[in-house]
Write an enzyme that holds these catalytic residues in place. Structure first.
Site, PDB file in Angstrom:
ATOM      1  N   CYS A 110     -92.509  24.009  27.311  1.00  0.00           N
ATOM      2  CA  CYS A 110     -92.429  22.768  26.535  1.00  0.00           C
ATOM      3  C   CYS A 110     -91.466  21.741  27.116  1.00  0.00           C
ATOM      4  CB  CYS A 110     -92.116  23.085  25.082  1.00  0.00           C
ATOM      5  SG  CYS A 110     -93.533  23.900  24.298  1.00  0.00           S
ATOM      6  N   GLU A 161    -103.690  24.083  22.400  1.00  0.00           N
ATOM      7  CA  GLU A 161    -102.298  24.322  22.789  1.00  0.00           C
ATOM      8  C   GLU A 161    -101.690  22.986  23.194  1.00  0.00           C
ATOM      9  OE1 GLU A 161     -99.602  25.547  22.377  1.00  0.00           O
ATOM     10  OE2 GLU A 161     -99.464  27.396  23.564  1.00  0.00           O
ATOM     11  N   ASP A 181     -92.258  23.541  17.588  1.00  0.00           N
ATOM     12  CA  ASP A 181     -93.545  24.198  17.694  1.00  0.00           C
ATOM     13  C   ASP A 181     -93.916  24.510  16.245  1.00  0.00           C
ATOM     14  OD1 ASP A 181     -95.186  24.853  19.820  1.00  0.00           O
ATOM     15  OD2 ASP A 181     -94.543  26.945  19.920  1.00  0.00           O
ATOM     16  N   SER A 227    -102.992  30.331  20.777  1.00  0.00           N
ATOM     17  CA  SER A 227    -102.069  30.870  21.789  1.00  0.00           C
ATOM     18  C   SER A 227    -101.568  32.272  21.433  1.00  0.00           C
ATOM     19  CB  SER A 227    -100.869  29.929  21.961  1.00  0.00           C
ATOM     20  OG  SER A 227     -99.977  30.044  20.873  1.00  0.00           O
ATOM     21  N   HIS A 266     -97.029  25.926  14.532  1.00  0.00           N
ATOM     22  CA  HIS A 266     -98.382  26.469  14.629  1.00  0.00           C
ATOM     23  C   HIS A 266     -98.962  26.922  13.297  1.00  0.00           C
ATOM     24  CE1 HIS A 266     -97.986  26.426  18.921  1.00  0.00           C
ATOM     25  NE2 HIS A 266     -97.170  27.457  19.021  1.00  0.00           N
ATOM     26  N   LYS A 292     -95.343  19.732  16.635  1.00  0.00           N
ATOM     27  CA  LYS A 292     -96.420  19.730  17.646  1.00  0.00           C
ATOM     28  C   LYS A 292     -97.197  21.042  17.659  1.00  0.00           C
ATOM     29  CE  LYS A 292     -93.304  21.266  21.235  1.00  0.00           C
ATOM     30  NZ  LYS A 292     -93.770  22.664  21.303  1.00  0.00           N
ATOM     31  N   HIS A 337    -103.201  30.284  15.363  1.00  0.00           N
ATOM     32  CA  HIS A 337    -103.172  29.449  16.575  1.00  0.00           C
ATOM     33  C   HIS A 337    -103.750  30.185  17.787  1.00  0.00           C
ATOM     34  CE1 HIS A 337    -101.255  27.011  19.867  1.00  0.00           C
ATOM     35  NE2 HIS A 337    -101.782  26.072  19.104  1.00  0.00           N
ATOM     36  N   ALA A 339     -88.915  25.927  26.068  1.00  0.00           N
ATOM     37  CA  ALA A 339     -88.478  26.677  27.235  1.00  0.00           C
ATOM     38  C   ALA A 339     -88.723  25.805  28.474  1.00  0.00           C
ATOM     39  CB  ALA A 339     -89.306  27.969  27.347  1.00  0.00           C
ATOM     40  N   ASP A 355     -87.723  22.322  20.750  1.00  0.00           N
ATOM     41  CA  ASP A 355     -87.994  23.646  20.180  1.00  0.00           C
ATOM     42  C   ASP A 355     -86.786  24.589  20.060  1.00  0.00           C
ATOM     43  OD1 ASP A 355     -90.413  22.435  20.399  1.00  0.00           O
ATOM     44  OD2 ASP A 355     -91.390  23.985  21.571  1.00  0.00           O
ATOM     45  N   HIS A 386     -95.649  33.110  16.860  1.00  0.00           N
ATOM     46  CA  HIS A 386     -94.328  32.484  16.764  1.00  0.00           C
ATOM     47  C   HIS A 386     -94.435  31.122  16.100  1.00  0.00           C
ATOM     48  CE1 HIS A 386     -96.218  30.885  20.403  1.00  0.00           C
ATOM     49  NE2 HIS A 386     -95.528  29.778  20.161  1.00  0.00           N
TER      50      HIS A 386
HETATM   51  C1  VGL Z   1     -93.258  27.349  23.981  1.00  0.00           C
HETATM   52  C2  VGL Z   1     -94.429  29.226  24.576  1.00  0.00           C
HETATM   53  C3  VGL Z   1     -95.244  29.075  23.495  1.00  0.00           C
HETATM   54  C4  VGL Z   1     -92.119  26.425  24.275  1.00  0.00           C
HETATM   55  C5  VGL Z   1     -94.060  27.188  22.898  1.00  0.00           C
HETATM   56  O1  VGL Z   1     -91.545  25.857  23.329  1.00  0.00           O
HETATM   57  O2  VGL Z   1     -91.767  26.268  25.459  1.00  0.00           O
HETATM   58  N1  VGL Z   1     -93.447  28.360  24.825  1.00  0.00           N
HETATM   59  N2  VGL Z   1     -95.059  28.046  22.650  1.00  0.00           N
HETATM   60 ZN    ZN Z   2     -96.061  27.893  20.793  1.00  0.00          ZN
END
Ligand code: VGL
Ligand code: ZN
Length: 203
Positions: A150, A118, A67, A75, A69, A111, A73, A146, A25, A86
């Site tokens: 992920c 999620e 990511d 989340s 989405h 993904k 989404h 992060a 990501d 995002h």
């Molecule tokens: C992520 C928060 C929401 C990541 C993805 O890539 O770690 N964190 N979506």
């Molecule tokens: Zn995400």
């Protein structure tokens, strides 16, 4: 009692053709100026590019997750989730940072594409495992954003799927929504068997 860690690396690492770099990501929205910036996220780009160069020279395999989405989404805060929206598929924010020197033959893994589910792990609902196995990959080196979401989930899945798994700490950053999350995530990855490595460990 302090437990002794055995997954500290003693020998230098040489990248082989059957090794894979999994960049998690490294997208605009997770970097400064994006909609969900990871603190100090920019600091990893230099390291990611270093590893990309290493893998290019060694003809290792490169995978990049993203990511990806849908606009609704679950989340996202507007849907009752915990994140500001995002990485909406097809937007600038979802693109890989242009600073990342991703090779043309990198395999892109999208993904968390289902609005009602999620997926933090790059393996969840994707063909990542199938593609790694098809490429006869044994060792995976995971880095990116992060750490506490992920990266952690991708590392744990890689271990459970039988890959010898390395966590590239210098090429990763985390969110620390609750202070201590990053530290705890690293502890967990290492306790599960991930080897924590950095630039200095490589030839
Ligand atoms: C992520 C928060 C929401 C990541 C993805 O890539 O770690 N964190 N979506
Ligand atoms: Zn995400």
């Amino acid at each position: 009692m302090k437990t002794k860690r055995c997954n500290q690396l003693k020998k230098k690492i040489t990248i082989k053709k059957t090794d894979a770099l999994i960049i998690v990501d490294a997208q605009n929205d997770f970097l400064s100026g994006g909609s969900l910036p990871v603190p100090k996220g920019e600091e990893i780009i230099l390291f990611l590019n270093y590893y990309l160069d290493l893998f290019k020279k060694a003809q290792g395999k490169v995978f990049a997750t993203r990511d990806w989405h849908p606009i609704n989404h679950l989340s996202f805060k507007e849907q009752g989730g915990i994140w500001s929206s995002h990485c909406i598929c097809g937007t600038k924010g979802a693109e890989f940072t242009p600073k990342l020197k991703l090779p043309k033959n990198a395999i892109i893994i999208s993904k968390a594409t289902d609005s009602s589910k999620e997926s933090y792990s790059g393996f969840d609902g994707t063909e990542l495992c199938k593609k790694l196995k098809k490429s006869k990959v044994i060792k995976v080196f995971v880095a990116g954003l992060a750490i506490d979401y992920c990266v952690k989930n991708t590392v744990i899945d890689a271990i459970n799927l039988g890959f010898k798994t390395f966590f590239l700490k210098d090429a990763s950053q985390g969110i620390d929504l609750n202070p201590g999350d990053i530290k705890q995530s690293i502890e967990m990855m290492r306790n599960k068997g991930a080897k924590q490595v950095k630039k200095q460990y490589f030839f």
